[in-house]
Write an enzyme that holds these catalytic residues in place. Structure first.
Site, mmCIF file in Angstrom:
data_model
loop_
_atom_site.group_PDB
_atom_site.id
_atom_site.type_symbol
_atom_site.label_atom_id
_atom_site.label_comp_id
_atom_site.label_asym_id
_atom_site.label_seq_id
_atom_site.Cartn_x
_atom_site.Cartn_y
_atom_site.Cartn_z
ATOM 1 N N GLY A 1 -1.475 25.695 -16.788
ATOM 2 C CA GLY A 1 0.213 25.452 -16.592
ATOM 3 C C GLY A 1 0.726 24.235 -17.153
ATOM 4 N N CYS B 1 -7.849 24.680 -17.401
ATOM 5 C CA CYS B 1 -6.869 23.809 -17.850
ATOM 6 C C CYS B 1 -6.192 23.041 -16.646
ATOM 7 C CB CYS B 1 -5.915 24.550 -18.704
ATOM 8 S SG CYS B 1 -4.969 23.084 -19.580
ATOM 9 N N TYR B 2 -5.204 23.550 -16.408
ATOM 10 C CA TYR B 2 -4.240 23.146 -15.071
ATOM 11 C C TYR B 2 -5.123 23.516 -14.052
ATOM 12 C CZ TYR B 2 -1.029 22.530 -11.357
ATOM 13 O OH TYR B 2 -0.056 22.078 -10.108
ATOM 14 N N HIS C 1 -9.729 26.148 -23.237
ATOM 15 C CA HIS C 1 -9.199 27.537 -23.240
ATOM 16 C C HIS C 1 -10.202 28.649 -23.644
ATOM 17 C CE1 HIS C 1 -4.940 26.298 -21.649
ATOM 18 N NE2 HIS C 1 -5.093 25.643 -22.186
ATOM 19 N N GLU D 1 -10.026 31.549 -23.196
ATOM 20 C CA GLU D 1 -9.197 32.915 -23.523
ATOM 21 C C GLU D 1 -8.799 32.864 -24.884
ATOM 22 O OE1 GLU D 1 -8.218 30.432 -21.706
ATOM 23 O OE2 GLU D 1 -6.081 30.082 -21.671
ATOM 24 N N SER E 1 13.674 50.183 -30.355
ATOM 25 C CA SER E 1 13.980 48.909 -31.245
ATOM 26 C C SER E 1 13.251 49.207 -32.575
ATOM 27 C CB SER E 1 13.335 47.600 -30.478
ATOM 28 O OG SER E 1 11.966 47.805 -30.479
ATOM 29 N N GLY E 2 12.040 50.296 -32.779
ATOM 30 C CA GLY E 2 11.337 50.326 -33.769
ATOM 31 C C GLY E 2 10.027 49.532 -33.573
ATOM 32 N N GLY E 3 10.153 48.774 -32.506
ATOM 33 C CA GLY E 3 8.905 48.122 -32.065
ATOM 34 C C GLY E 3 7.844 48.754 -31.483
ATOM 35 N N VAL E 4 6.575 48.387 -31.427
ATOM 36 C CA VAL E 4 5.476 49.252 -31.018
ATOM 37 C C VAL E 4 5.598 49.671 -29.507
ATOM 38 C CG1 VAL E 4 2.877 49.101 -30.274
ATOM 39 C CG2 VAL E 4 3.846 47.983 -32.491
ATOM 40 N N ASP E 5 6.175 49.075 -28.697
ATOM 41 C CA ASP E 5 6.195 49.453 -27.488
ATOM 42 C C ASP E 5 7.166 50.364 -27.212
ATOM 43 O OD1 ASP E 5 4.353 47.391 -27.033
ATOM 44 O OD2 ASP E 5 6.021 45.716 -26.332
ATOM 45 N N SER E 6 8.300 50.377 -27.668
ATOM 46 C CA SER E 6 9.270 51.472 -27.243
ATOM 47 C C SER E 6 8.889 52.443 -27.886
ATOM 48 C CB SER E 6 10.858 50.824 -27.641
ATOM 49 O OG SER E 6 10.917 50.651 -29.109
ATOM 50 N N THR E 7 8.418 52.395 -29.132
ATOM 51 C CA THR E 7 7.978 53.781 -29.940
ATOM 52 C C THR E 7 6.790 54.556 -29.345
ATOM 53 O OG1 THR E 7 8.397 52.545 -31.914
ATOM 54 C CG2 THR E 7 7.505 54.571 -32.162
ATOM 55 N N LYS F 1 -0.557 44.737 -24.885
ATOM 56 C CA LYS F 1 -0.001 45.119 -25.958
ATOM 57 C C LYS F 1 -1.140 46.000 -26.881
ATOM 58 C CE LYS F 1 3.266 44.298 -29.316
ATOM 59 N NZ LYS F 1 4.795 44.472 -28.751
#
Ligand code: XMP
Length: 586
Positions: free
Chosen positions: A52, A79-80, A166, A168, A220-226, A370
């Site tokens: 953080g 980290c933090y 990190h 991750e 939106s044409g993005g992955v999520d909404s499609t 995602k």
């Protein structure tokens, strides 16, 4: 499903990435606020304290329930999170004068437990200012770097561990192994998570929420909404869906046509394009500062969406709203996110609040990350050309078209370098910066990529460094000129972006990058007032990124083609990793 691991959010940009990595290893994890009580987490096998932006000494900095350290689950501080644990248990944390951002070499002192299976030295990713200078009693020192003597510590008996780097992020080469060691050896987790197995349950939830009502999507044409639309199509059938797409005029070349073709292939007659380009451009006229542009775009979206809602009678009882909200946004709008304001994202607009308040909202991806959404999209037959597209920010080309209120000259500094007063957003130690850029008078090369971020970290006036690859004017003669967001400048950017995209696809360079923003900056000459910046990066999740080099021959062809766009003076290449810069320029 009860998570085996909870990641406590102490405000880092990395907290979701940690949970995602854990799930990738087949272990179900969730994200909880740092204030979660030790008793509520007692049934977890492990708890991870995220990184953080705070200092443990700062007033009001995020703290965790101290009982956590003896509540049962194993604990890993990152980290933090490490600093918090060390400070809380009686060690010493020292405020750093100079931050350490980017790649570092970790020397492993104890190659067992958390660091089992690693080499004697490993490349890791650091992003911190403060550091632990004395571990608490009972903790053994497990690893160090040149600038950070306490880079990993552990108390085997109490099952408490901490790392300054990190694990991750993908740039920490063996980070996955470190997490595996924690999950399976230290916590004793079992594999219980596979996103594709969630499909029947997600469909059941959609049917239950919709009951006999229809679902409206703003696509939106993005992955999520499609993918969210595809899921609802499968659960409810095409007769009960409508997808409205807003053309903001801030799109890349050919975007609207591509999205239309994709939707028409999924189901005929559910897709509508609403042309609002004049409205957006009018509202953005005169906006210079990135946050201001984002704010205006967010507000215009609200207006357009409200008009669509009214016009289509979508507010009557027959309709509910579908959204492609994914897990990080679910957590954010739940109010637990502490992250320092790096950028304003607009996911839930006020005009939709009514539907939400009336519980008329379906978010089939709300618990997924995602990459999990992509997996599900593939199962549903969403075309790879859409699923594998590079991410593109919602505010579109508006944020990649940089503006300036005042003129400014280049300032020569040592070694032939210049500071150019084109200010852009960066992220250093998880906080937002808005600074000038450094121009390095050499072509892009591995050597300059290796040293650019270090040079930037040593200076307080810049947050990124670029090479100039080609130009029609002398570098010394360039200056920043007052520039607004106009249709002409957007067209200039759109033309350069289309050239870059076409050449990157044809040469397959596109496959070597995770994203390739093309940016217009107000640096040039009277005749040619703007320049283009190429920003090809490699990343896995957008949280960290490193620049990618293209061949000199491709760069030359690309630069020459870009310089043919009217009004473009020079082509620059961004050499900076994230951090200290961001992926986008804005
Ligand atoms: P930065 O510039 O913060 O970007 O390093 C990280 C990733 O986020 C994307 N991005 C956005 N995506 N709406 C989006 O959907 C936005 O407003 C937005 N702003 C940044 C960016 O393209 C990169 O992939």
């Amino acid at each position: 499903m009860i998570p085996q691991i909870s990641v406590l959010d102490t405000g880092g940009q990395y907290c979701h990435l940690i949970a995602r990595r854990v799930r990738e290893l087949g272990v179900y994890a969730d994200v909880q606020p740092h204030t979660a009580s030790a008793s509520s987490l007692a049934c977890r096998k492990g708890v991870i304290l995220s990184g953080g932006p705070s200092s443990v000494y700062a007033e009001g900095s995020p703290q965790v329930d101290m009982a956590l350290y003896s509540a049962g689950p194993a604990v890993l501080g990152i980290c933090y999170g490490l600093q918090l644990m060390a400070h809380g248990l009686g060690g010493e944390v020292t405020p750093g004068e100079q931050g350490e951002y980017g790649k570092a070499t970790l020397r492993i002192l104890t190659r067992e437990g958390l660091l089992d299976g690693l080499d004697d030295s490993e490349p890791v990713w650091m992003s911190h200012r403060d550091r632990v200078t004395r571990p608490p009693a009972g903790f053994a020192l497990m690893a160090e770097t040149d600038t950070c003597p306490v880079s990993a510590i552990g108390d085997r008996a109490r099952r408490l561990y901490g790392v300054q780097f990190h694990p991750e992020v993908v740039h920490t080469r063996r980070g996955r192994r470190v997490l595996e060691n924690f999950l399976f050896d230290i916590c004793g987790c079992v594999r219980d998570w596979e996103p594709s197995r969630q499909l029947p349950e997600i469909e059941r939830q959609i049917r239950e929420m919709a009951a006999d009502r229809n679902v409206l999507f703003f696509a939106s044409g993005g992955v999520d909404s499609t993918v969210a639309v595809a899921l609802c199509l499968r659960a409810l059938g095409p007769g009960r869906l409508h997808a409205a797409y807003v053309d903001t005029g801030l799109m890349r070349e050919g975007e609207t046509e591509f999205v239309r073709a994709t939707f028409e292939k999924m189901a005929e007659g559910i897709f509508e394009v609403v042309d609002a380009s004049a409205q957006f451009l009018g509202a953005l006229d005169g906006a210079m500062e990135p946050e201001r542009k984002r704010h205006i775009i967010g507000e215009e979206f609200v207006r357009v969406q409200e008009a669509i809602l009214e016009r289509g009678h979508f507010l009557d009882g027959q309709w509910i709203l579908g959204q492609g909200t994914i897990y990080p946004d679910t957590i954010e709008s739940g109010g637990t996110q502490q992250a320092d304001l790096i950028k304003t994202h607009h996911n839930r607009v006020a005009g939709i609040q009514r539907l939400i308040e009336q519980n008329r909202l379906v978010e089939p991806l709300r618990d997924l990350y995602k990459d999990e959404v992509r997996t599900i999209g593939r199962m549903l037959g969403v075309p790879d050309a859409l699923l594998d597209r590079h991410p593109f920010p919602g505010p579109g080309l508006a944020i990649r078209c940089l503006c300036s209120g005042e003129p400014g000259a280049l300032r020569a500094i040592e070694d032939g370098m210049f500071v150019a007063p084109v200010r852009t957003v960066g992220v250093q130690g998880d906080s937002r910066t808005y600074r000038s850029m450094l121009v390095i008078p050499h072509p892009p090369s591995e050597r300059w990529i290796d040293s650019a971020s270090a040079i930037v970290n040593h200076r307080a006036d810049v947050n990124r460094a670029v090479s100039r690859c080609a130009g029609l004017d002398d570098l010394e003669s360039l200056s920043v000129r007052p520039s607004r967001l106009t249709a002409e400048r957007l067209d200039r950017l759109r033309a350069a972006d289309a050239i870059v995209r076409r050449m990157a696809l044809e040469s397959h360079f596109e496959n070597e990058t995770w994203q390739f923003p093309v940016v217009l900056i107000p640096l040039g000459s009277t005749e040619r007032p703007d320049s283009i910046v190429l920003r090809p990066i490699y990343s896995v999740d957008g949280m960290t990124a490193s620049p990618v080099l293209m061949s000199a021959a491709l760069l030359e062809r690309m630069s020459n083609a870009i310089l043919e766009v009217a009004g473009v003076s020079s082509v620059f290449y961004d050499l900076t990793s994230k951090p200290p810069a961001t992926i986008e320029w804005e």
